[in-house]
Structure formats: C-alpha cells, structure tokens
Design an enzyme around this catalytic site. Structure first.
Site, PDB file in Angstrom:
ATOM      1  N   GLU A 266       0.840  -1.214   0.000  1.00  0.00           N
ATOM      2  CA  GLU A 266       0.000   0.000   0.000  1.00  0.00           C
ATOM      3  C   GLU A 266       0.868   1.255   0.000  1.00  0.00           C
ATOM      4  OE1 GLU A 266      -3.076  -0.099  -0.640  1.00  0.00           O
ATOM      5  OE2 GLU A 266      -3.242  -2.263  -0.404  1.00  0.00           O
ATOM      6  N   TRP A 269       1.821   1.733  -3.432  1.00  0.00           N
ATOM      7  CA  TRP A 269       0.727   2.360  -4.211  1.00  0.00           C
ATOM      8  C   TRP A 269       0.804   3.879  -4.057  1.00  0.00           C
ATOM      9  CZ3 TRP A 269      -2.574   1.307  -7.956  1.00  0.00           C
ATOM     10  CH2 TRP A 269      -2.955  -0.005  -8.209  1.00  0.00           C
ATOM     11  N   TRP A 297     -21.932  12.593 -19.028  1.00  0.00           N
ATOM     12  CA  TRP A 297     -22.256  12.463 -17.596  1.00  0.00           C
ATOM     13  C   TRP A 297     -23.661  13.009 -17.319  1.00  0.00           C
ATOM     14  CZ3 TRP A 297     -18.804   9.552 -15.186  1.00  0.00           C
ATOM     15  CH2 TRP A 297     -17.462   9.606 -15.563  1.00  0.00           C
ATOM     16  N   ASN A 332     -10.334   2.937   3.233  1.00  0.00           N
ATOM     17  CA  ASN A 332     -10.081   2.803   1.793  1.00  0.00           C
ATOM     18  C   ASN A 332     -11.226   2.088   1.075  1.00  0.00           C
ATOM     19  OD1 ASN A 332      -8.310   2.909  -0.613  1.00  0.00           O
ATOM     20  ND2 ASN A 332      -8.296   0.688  -0.384  1.00  0.00           N
ATOM     21  N   TRP A 350     -16.347  11.954 -12.137  1.00  0.00           N
ATOM     22  CA  TRP A 350     -15.486  11.689 -10.978  1.00  0.00           C
ATOM     23  C   TRP A 350     -14.877  12.969 -10.392  1.00  0.00           C
ATOM     24  CZ3 TRP A 350     -10.442  13.257 -11.552  1.00  0.00           C
ATOM     25  CH2 TRP A 350      -9.942  13.393 -12.861  1.00  0.00           C
ATOM     26  N   TRP A 373      -9.531   8.171  -7.363  1.00  0.00           N
ATOM     27  CA  TRP A 373     -10.762   8.455  -8.125  1.00  0.00           C
ATOM     28  C   TRP A 373     -10.661   7.920  -9.545  1.00  0.00           C
ATOM     29  CZ3 TRP A 373     -15.631   9.599  -7.071  1.00  0.00           C
ATOM     30  CH2 TRP A 373     -15.930  10.018  -5.770  1.00  0.00           C
TER      31      TRP A 373
HETATM   32  C1  FAD Z   1     -11.337   7.500  -4.227  1.00  0.00           C
HETATM   33  C2  FAD Z   1     -10.138   7.455  -3.329  1.00  0.00           C
HETATM   34  C3  FAD Z   1      -9.586   8.626  -2.825  1.00  0.00           C
HETATM   35  C4  FAD Z   1      -8.474   8.597  -1.972  1.00  0.00           C
HETATM   36  N1  FAD Z   1      -7.960   9.786  -1.495  1.00  0.00           N
HETATM   37  C5  FAD Z   1      -6.855   9.746  -0.701  1.00  0.00           C
HETATM   38  C6  FAD Z   1      -6.295  10.959  -0.204  1.00  0.00           C
HETATM   39  O1  FAD Z   1      -6.749  12.069  -0.502  1.00  0.00           O
HETATM   40  N2  FAD Z   1      -5.220  10.869   0.636  1.00  0.00           N
HETATM   41  C7  FAD Z   1      -4.664   9.658   0.976  1.00  0.00           C
HETATM   42  O2  FAD Z   1      -3.691   9.641   1.749  1.00  0.00           O
HETATM   43  N3  FAD Z   1      -5.158   8.514   0.491  1.00  0.00           N
HETATM   44  C8  FAD Z   1      -6.233   8.513  -0.323  1.00  0.00           C
HETATM   45  N4  FAD Z   1      -6.746   7.330  -0.787  1.00  0.00           N
HETATM   46  C9  FAD Z   1      -6.023   6.083  -0.504  1.00  0.00           C
HETATM   47  C10 FAD Z   1      -6.451   5.319   0.764  1.00  0.00           C
HETATM   48  O3  FAD Z   1      -7.838   5.208   0.804  1.00  0.00           O
HETATM   49  C11 FAD Z   1      -5.957   5.973   2.059  1.00  0.00           C
HETATM   50  O4  FAD Z   1      -4.578   6.253   1.955  1.00  0.00           O
HETATM   51  C12 FAD Z   1      -6.156   5.039   3.243  1.00  0.00           C
HETATM   52  O5  FAD Z   1      -7.515   4.721   3.377  1.00  0.00           O
HETATM   53  C13 FAD Z   1      -5.653   5.720   4.496  1.00  0.00           C
HETATM   54  O6  FAD Z   1      -5.884   4.925   5.623  1.00  0.00           O
HETATM   55  P1  FAD Z   1      -4.687   4.306   6.447  1.00  0.00           P
HETATM   56  O7  FAD Z   1      -3.656   5.332   6.739  1.00  0.00           O
HETATM   57  O8  FAD Z   1      -5.273   3.594   7.608  1.00  0.00           O
HETATM   58  O9  FAD Z   1      -4.086   3.277   5.392  1.00  0.00           O
HETATM   59  P2  FAD Z   1      -3.245   1.949   5.537  1.00  0.00           P
HETATM   60  O10 FAD Z   1      -4.071   0.868   4.954  1.00  0.00           O
HETATM   61  O11 FAD Z   1      -2.712   1.734   6.893  1.00  0.00           O
HETATM   62  O12 FAD Z   1      -2.048   2.193   4.509  1.00  0.00           O
HETATM   63  C14 FAD Z   1      -0.845   2.858   4.896  1.00  0.00           C
HETATM   64  C15 FAD Z   1      -0.586   4.040   3.998  1.00  0.00           C
HETATM   65  O13 FAD Z   1      -0.405   3.600   2.657  1.00  0.00           O
HETATM   66  C16 FAD Z   1      -0.912   4.604   1.778  1.00  0.00           C
HETATM   67  N5  FAD Z   1      -2.021   4.018   1.014  1.00  0.00           N
HETATM   68  C17 FAD Z   1      -2.845   3.033   1.390  1.00  0.00           C
HETATM   69  N6  FAD Z   1      -3.714   2.725   0.406  1.00  0.00           N
HETATM   70  C18 FAD Z   1      -3.442   3.566  -0.598  1.00  0.00           C
HETATM   71  C19 FAD Z   1      -3.987   3.758  -1.891  1.00  0.00           C
HETATM   72  N7  FAD Z   1      -4.993   3.005  -2.358  1.00  0.00           N
HETATM   73  N8  FAD Z   1      -3.488   4.739  -2.652  1.00  0.00           N
HETATM   74  C20 FAD Z   1      -2.462   5.494  -2.226  1.00  0.00           C
HETATM   75  N9  FAD Z   1      -1.893   5.363  -1.018  1.00  0.00           N
HETATM   76  C21 FAD Z   1      -2.371   4.410  -0.222  1.00  0.00           C
HETATM   77  C22 FAD Z   1      -1.415   5.749   2.631  1.00  0.00           C
HETATM   78  O14 FAD Z   1      -0.383   6.697   2.755  1.00  0.00           O
HETATM   79  C23 FAD Z   1      -1.705   5.047   3.944  1.00  0.00           C
HETATM   80  O15 FAD Z   1      -1.678   5.914   5.048  1.00  0.00           O
HETATM   81  C24 FAD Z   1      -7.881   7.344  -1.640  1.00  0.00           C
HETATM   82  C25 FAD Z   1      -8.441   6.162  -2.139  1.00  0.00           C
HETATM   83  C26 FAD Z   1      -9.556   6.214  -2.974  1.00  0.00           C
HETATM   84  C27 FAD Z   1     -10.135   4.921  -3.487  1.00  0.00           C
END
Ligand code: FAD
Length: 473
Positions: A266, A269, A297, A332, A350, A373
């Site tokens: 992650e 990612w 749209w 997420n 979107w 998105w």
């Molecule tokens: C539509 C959409 C919009 C999002 N907008 C944001 C946003 O504005 N800011 C943001 O930080 N994340 C965003 N995410 C990614 C992800 O949802 C969040 O990073 C995550 O939910 C944060 O929770 P956590 O810190 O507990 O994640 P954990 O699951 O603990 O993951 C650790 C870290 O990995 C990174 N990470 C995890 N999943 C993703 C992912 N899919 N994409 C990119 N980085 C990821 C984040 O930095 C996160 O803090 C988005 C995802 C989607 C589907």
C-alpha cells in the site's frame, strides 16, 4: 552554494524534526537553521477546515518540539514566492525544502528558485519519480511493474541524526506571526504519529491481520496514518524501513509476513500515485485514458447532494459519506464504494467526487485522491476495468457483516434487523407505499438499471473516441 553560516529550512509538508532530509541538508556543516513555515492565503482557500486544523495542530506541536531545543517555528504570512526570496536575501541564507510534486508546488518552487537559492531535497517518497522508470526511460503505467522496479532499487534508508545536535536559531531572533488557533481535540504532530504507528505494531495491532482484515470497515483494520503521512509528521522512508525489517524476521508466522507485505504494498501504491501526478500533472483535471474524456455524464444537480449528504438510500454508501463529513476520514474500502457509486451508479463525473473528497479529507492528498478516483472510475493508470461496478449491498454485507458500521453512522437504522441493514427497503411489506424507513430514504436509483446505463455511456464514449482516432484505447 552560499557560504553563509545560516540556512532556511522551509517547511511545507514535512512537519517533523526526525528523519528529515531537508532539515539535515539545511543543518549540514553546522549551519544555523531557521525553521520557517509560510501561511499562504491561496493554499488556505483550497483546503478543508479539518485538514487546516490538523496542519495547525501539527505546527503547534513542531513549535513545541523546537521550543524544547531553545528555538521556535518562525511563521510568516503571505505569498511564499515573495516571502522566501525576501527572507533569503535579508539573512543571506540558502533555502532548503522537501520536494513536492503537485503542479501548484512545482510552479511555486520554480518561482522561488528564480529569486533565491532553493535546494529541493527528497523525502516525500522513498524514490524520486525520475528514479522509477521503464527500460525506455518513461513512467510506469501499470502498478505491478512499477512495484517490481521500485523493489529492485536500492534504498538509502531513513536518514538519522539527533535533532538536539542541530544548531537551530534561538527563540525570539525573528518575527513570527504565530500559529492560528486550533479548535477541538486535534491530535497531530510527530509524537502522535509515532504513537499511532506503535499502536499499529503492538502484539494485537492491526498490522498482523492486515492481509485478511484490511477491508473490514467495521474494525480498526488499518494504520490510520494517512493524515500524518500527508503532512510528513512521520517519514515514509522510516515506515518502509520498519516494514522491511519486520519481513527480515524469520520467526514471523507466514500469515503475519503476508500481512506486512500487503501493507508495504500500500505504501508503494502511494509512491505509484505520487509518481503518476509528477509525470502526468494534467491528470488532476483530465482522465488519463482519453477515450473516457467524452462520457455524457448526468447533470450533477440530480443526485450529487444526496450522495454528499449520505441520503442515497444505500446504507454502506451513506454511512461512509456521513463519516466523511463528520470525521474527515474514511476507510479505503469505503472510498472505493462511494466513488464507484457516484461514478457508476449515479453517472456523475469523478471530478465532482474528487473535489468533495478534497474538501473534507484530513489526509486529502492530490496524488492519492486523483489516483484513487481515476482508478475507481476506470479512467486512470492501471485502473479497475470500467465495467467493474461495486454492488453496494454486497459490499456492505461482505465488509460490514453485522451492520455495525452502518448503524454507527445512520441512526435511522439503529433498530433494523441484521438481515435488512444493508437493504432496508426489503423490510417493507409488499405493496407498501412508504417513501422512507424511519426517516431513511429509499434508494434514489436502482443499482441494476444504473449499472446498465453507465456501461452504455462508457461504451459510447469509447466508440466515439475509436471512430475519431481509430484507436480503441
Ligand atoms: C477514491 C479514493 C480517494 C483517496 N484519497 C486519498 C487521499 O486524498 N489521501 C490519501 O492519503 N489517500 C487517499 N486514498 C487512498 C487510501 O484510501 C488511504 O490512503 C487510506 O484509506 C488511508 O488509511 P490508512 O492510513 O489507515 O491506510 P493503511 O491501509 O494503513 O495504509 C498505509 C498508507 O499507505 C498509503 N495508502 C494506502 N492505500 C493507498 C492507496 N490506495 N493509494 C495510495 N496510497 C495508499 C497511505 O499513505 C496510507 O496511510 C484514496 C483512495 C480512494 C479509493
């Protein structure tokens, strides 16, 4: 480089004293470090209130940490492209800052660099986007290939030093406008980031079950670190290093190993989306797959407000949207569900969703947000295929099996039986002409029909693009 004994550490989204490459570079050769944050009115206007509160709380915490070292955070207000060069001139000091990849940050930094000595230093990501390239020197468009390349590169490891050994400018030496007030109990800053990470790693911490549990929206199944990462209150290099060290432990059970590996993925990612924004700055406003730029749209006036307010009639969608407005953070899985619903069930562009997210998310980060998105909409890099449409009822049943999460955010459904919690309309008797259930609306669209309409709209956009360009992709 200037021979002055002073350097400005321009803090932007690296609010930490430890493991900070920009700070280390500023302090190099025993230079006296002037820690500066600029409150940029243009930046403030584009940020959510909750995110600003988190930032201010983080600044206060950084100021307290600097105070403990006899220094302080110097806060200036104004346009950084003017403030920094002026300060640099008056102190005869070079500026050091962590490189940021948003189009706004890059344009701003270019302007500052034309008027002052600006040294941009890595740290926002483990590898600079220019380091993770294909054999032909271009950006990766597929995550798995990016990840393979990323993992093949040798990491420097997080930078370490003792902040007490740094010669920070003494408190009171420079004027500071002060840090805006913080309302409520906002827990930001390096200490809180460390605690959140420690909590994630304790014996029964979420990391050990991350592989199987990470999509459960009714549990604390993830780290919750994203707001800290967004503002650099913890170094991602350090997070990656710690995760990698855990993987080196041969006594770790296989399931835990797999969980740590998934979590590390992650973080990669995140790097993928930061690199995507760097290479494709237009993706902020444009679909990365041009064939989907021409979708017809729906007019957002019809259903956008219901989505924003958590009144679509689909409980998992509405619970998440209400949590987003109230707490500024959602899981997420919830982000994917609500994004899929807006785009694929309501056929709303979107970009409306991405804007709403940025308005409310504490962790709102342009790269991750646009990446997420466009991924969900099927218009982005390595995106979910456009015909993949989440069924909100099945998603709810799978990831919130007892409806605990839904009941927490939708009080109208507190008393509903478990079997109806994700499809409350089924609790109505046949022939009922009720318009709501305990004040909770019936679905604003029929999922099956909406799915068909959307696939049709995506197909039409594709075929129009094909006949215009002769290209199906
Ligand atoms: C539509 C959409 C919009 C999002 N907008 C944001 C946003 O504005 N800011 C943001 O930080 N994340 C965003 N995410 C990614 C992800 O949802 C969040 O990073 C995550 O939910 C944060 O929770 P956590 O810190 O507990 O994640 P954990 O699951 O603990 O993951 C650790 C870290 O990995 C990174 N990470 C995890 N999943 C993703 C992912 N899919 N994409 C990119 N980085 C990821 C984040 O930095 C996160 O803090 C988005 C995802 C989607 C589907």
């Amino acid at each position: 480089m200037s021979s002055s004994g002073t350097a400005i550490w321009w803090i932007r989204r690296d609010l930490r004293l430890n493991n900070n490459r920009a700070l280390e570079a500023a302090a190099h050769d025993g230079r006296t470090v002037v820690p500066v944050f600029v409150l940029d009115p243009r930046f403030k206007a584009s940020q959510s209130d909750k995110r600003m509160q988190f930032l201010y709380s983080g600044l206060r915490s950084l100021d307290a940490d600097l105070s403990a070292l006899g220094s302080q955070l110097i806060v200036k207000s104004g346009d950084p492209t003017r403030v920094l060069p002026e300060l640099s001139r008056s102190l005869e000091a070079p500026v050091f800052a962590e490189e940021d990849f948003t189009p706004y940050a890059r344009a701003r930094d270019q302007q500052v660099a034309s008027a002052a000595e600006l040294n941009l230093v890595g740290g926002l990501t483990v590898f600079h986007p220019e380091e993770v390239l294909t054999e032909r020197g271009g950006p990766f468009k597929v995550f798995s290939r990016f990840k393979t390349k990323w993992q093949s590169l040798s990491r420097q490891g997080a930078v370490t030093y003792d902040p007490r050994s740094i010669d920070f400018v003494s408190k009171g030496t420079h004027e500071s406008v002060g840090i805006p007030e913080v309302t409520g109990n906002v827990q930001a800053g390096e200490d809180h980031a460390r605690k959140a990470f420690d909590q994630f790693l304790v014996e029964d911490g979420a990391i050990w079950k991350y592989g199987e549990d990470r999509s459960r929206v009714d549990r604390d199944s993830t780290s919750g670190l994203s707001p800290f990462i967004k503002f650099g209150m913890v170094s991602t290099e350090l997070l990656v290093e710690k995760a990698t060290k855990l993987l080196d432990d041969e006594t770790l059970p296989a399931a835990s190993q797999a969980s740590v590996r998934t979590w590390l993925s992650e973080l990669i990612w995140r790097e993928f989306f930061q690199a995507a924004l760097y290479h494709f700055p237009d993706s902020v406003n444009r679909s990365l797959r041009p064939e989907f730029e021409g979708i017809d749209w729906n007019d957002p006036a019809d259903h956008l407000t219901a989505w924003q307010q958590g009144m679509t009639g689909y409980p998992i969608v509405d619970a998440a949207m209400r949590q987003l407005s109230a707490a500024g953070w959602i899981h997420n899985r919830c982000r994917m569900i609500v994004a899929s619903f807006l785009v694929k069930d309501l056929l709303i562009d979107w970009r409306h969703g991405a804007t709403w997210f940025m308005k409310h998310l504490v962790d709102g980060d342009i790269a991750a947000n646009i990446g997420g998105w466009q991924w969900t909409a099927g218009t982005g890099l390595d995106a979910a295929p456009y015909f993949r449409v989440f069924n909100p009822v099945l998603q709810g049943k799978k990831f919130d099996p007892n409806g605990e999460y839904v009941r927490k955010w939708i009080p109208e459904l507190q008393g509903i039986a478990d079997r109806y919690v994700h499809e409350p309309w089924e609790s109505l008797s046949t022939g009922s002409n009720s318009k709501s259930i305990n004040g909770y609306p019936l679905p604003i669209v029929d999922h099956r029909e909406a799915r068909k309409t959307t696939l049709d709209a995506f197909e039409k956009a594709r075929s129009r693009h094909r006949s215009r360009t002769g290209n199906g992709n």
